[in-house]
Design an enzyme around this catalytic site. Sequence first.
Site, PDB file in Angstrom:
ATOM      1  N   SER A 169       0.817  -1.200   0.000  1.00  0.00           N
ATOM      2  CA  SER A 169       0.000   0.000   0.000  1.00  0.00           C
ATOM      3  C   SER A 169       0.863   1.267   0.000  1.00  0.00           C
ATOM      4  O   SER A 169       1.733   1.414  -0.845  1.00  0.00           O
ATOM      5  CB  SER A 169      -0.928  -0.053   1.206  1.00  0.00           C
ATOM      6  N   ASP A 380      -8.483  -5.520  -5.680  1.00  0.00           N
ATOM      7  CA  ASP A 380      -8.331  -4.275  -4.904  1.00  0.00           C
ATOM      8  C   ASP A 380      -8.609  -3.052  -5.768  1.00  0.00           C
ATOM      9  O   ASP A 380      -8.128  -2.969  -6.899  1.00  0.00           O
ATOM     10  CB  ASP A 380      -6.897  -4.211  -4.368  1.00  0.00           C
ATOM     11  N   HIS A 437      -6.294  -6.092  -1.501  1.00  0.00           N
ATOM     12  CA  HIS A 437      -5.195  -5.185  -1.169  1.00  0.00           C
ATOM     13  C   HIS A 437      -4.123  -5.891  -0.330  1.00  0.00           C
ATOM     14  O   HIS A 437      -2.940  -5.636  -0.475  1.00  0.00           O
ATOM     15  CB  HIS A 437      -5.818  -4.029  -0.370  1.00  0.00           C
TER      16      HIS A 437
END
Length: 460
Positions: A169, A380, A437
Amino acid sequence: MKVLYVLSLIYLKSLLAIAANDDEIKSLPGLPEPTKFKQYSGYLNASKGRHHFYWFVESEKDAANAPVVLWLTGGPGCSSLFAMFTENGPFRVNSDGKTLQKHDFAWNSVANILWMESPAGTGFSYEDNVAEPHNNDETTALNNYLALESFFLKYPHLKKNQFYITGESYAGVYIPMLAKQIYEHNSTINLKGLAIGNGYIHEDKFDNFGQSRYDFALGHGLLTTDTYEKLTENCCECKAGVIEHQCDFSQPANHSKCASVRQSSVSTPNPYNIYDNCAPDLSYQQLFNKYYKQAYDRIGFKVDFNNNDNKANCYHYGHSLYLNTESVRKAIHVRENSRRWEGCGGPYERVHTATQEQNTLDLINKYKIGKFIIYNGDFDTVCDFIGDQRFADKLGFTQTEKYRRWTVDGQPDGVIGGFVQHYEKGFSFVLVRGAGHMVPYDQPEAGLQLLKSLIGNTKL
Ligand SMILES: *[C@@H]1O[C@H](CO)[C@@H](O)[C@H](O)[C@H]1NC(C)=O
Ligand SMILES: *[C@@H]1O[C@H](CO)[C@@H](O)[C@H](O)[C@H]1NC(C)=O
Ligand SMILES: *[C@@H]1O[C@H](CO)[C@@H](O)[C@H](O)[C@H]1NC(C)=O
């Protein structure tokens, strides 16, 4: 004189050895059985007054020689312990918040893993006498570097080992910037490569402007083609002369015209994994609202955390309760009067000097890092695979093979892990099939295989 010097060195070494031993976790509450590996936790000094909490778990195999792998969770400001307990660590905390269960695809089955909470203000990491430490990309990179050198002062016997940086991320910003710090300081840290999962790397050009997320929504049935076309026509500035797929949805040529055609997509309860009917962890809901929601609103992409018809079946791990239990905090050497552990928090400013593109090119061409993997779970929307794949392709490296599939156990007839595009100079883009994610959370076996390929145990 020489003898004195040697004696003082030995003394220093023993001091450092004692310091590291003080961090050893002797007995961890809730363990089903004693672990066969050692683990350590405590604080690493960064810049003056700043202390990064870390948890270090030795490899189950040949800890003395196995690579050292750092994991950084992004956010910005989210705790790496969150990943340790829900993604790639050796345990999961049961929902009672008290007992632990073993995790089968733990990353320390093949390497020494260091989870570090960064920057100060995240998790148990702190700054002396400052309630809310302020951070930005540059200060975070420097502090991560200093904390890492502190780690190798505590564990000098590991400094010769191969070293890798991983994370996910917003760590797509942290990781390359930390790697550059290591090179710019002429450090003897033996950095061999890095891997960025669902990274915030394509930044403004693709992400905030919305094009790749928008393409993702169309491709996954969250928008109709009709809406897609109307929005493209009325809501984005497609600049002449720039490459395709680069519309800026933050700058409609005519705001009222754009508003008139904007329609909400069908809503999803989990932007981090569109096929998960459960809303994400509360801390990630707050994070989403703080940093990402605005860009979704712009393209009418609706996220509704409450629109979740499956609450009773949503399994929630008990790591938050566990990490806020006094006996656990004592066992893992959290300082007294430390604040409550939260998954995410703290103010953060996006301030940086070099672009993501420049950092990537520097690491590969100038510093010859050896291995640079960008991997993405394909469910994601927060850091979608389309934007990251376009980022990777646009860098201009020569493809060395066709885009092809890889399997979770490396066997030709094994379960498909996803697809991979290898480029020259150790650069790869890896798609992880059926993951959101947090890749090791959704696809733990594939996640471990990715780590193995990073550290050279296998080739995807
Ligand atoms: C870390 O910093 C604290 C002061 O903030 C100091 O007391 C301690 O000795 C430092 N530890 C190391 C290993 O340098
Ligand atoms: C690292 O080495 C280069 C080349 O030798 C030198 O120019 C630079 O000043 C060094 N940087 C640091 C922080 O020591
Ligand atoms: C913007 O669009 C509206 C119609 O939706 C139109 O009436 C108006 O003239 C447009 N403004 C400009 C500056 O083109």
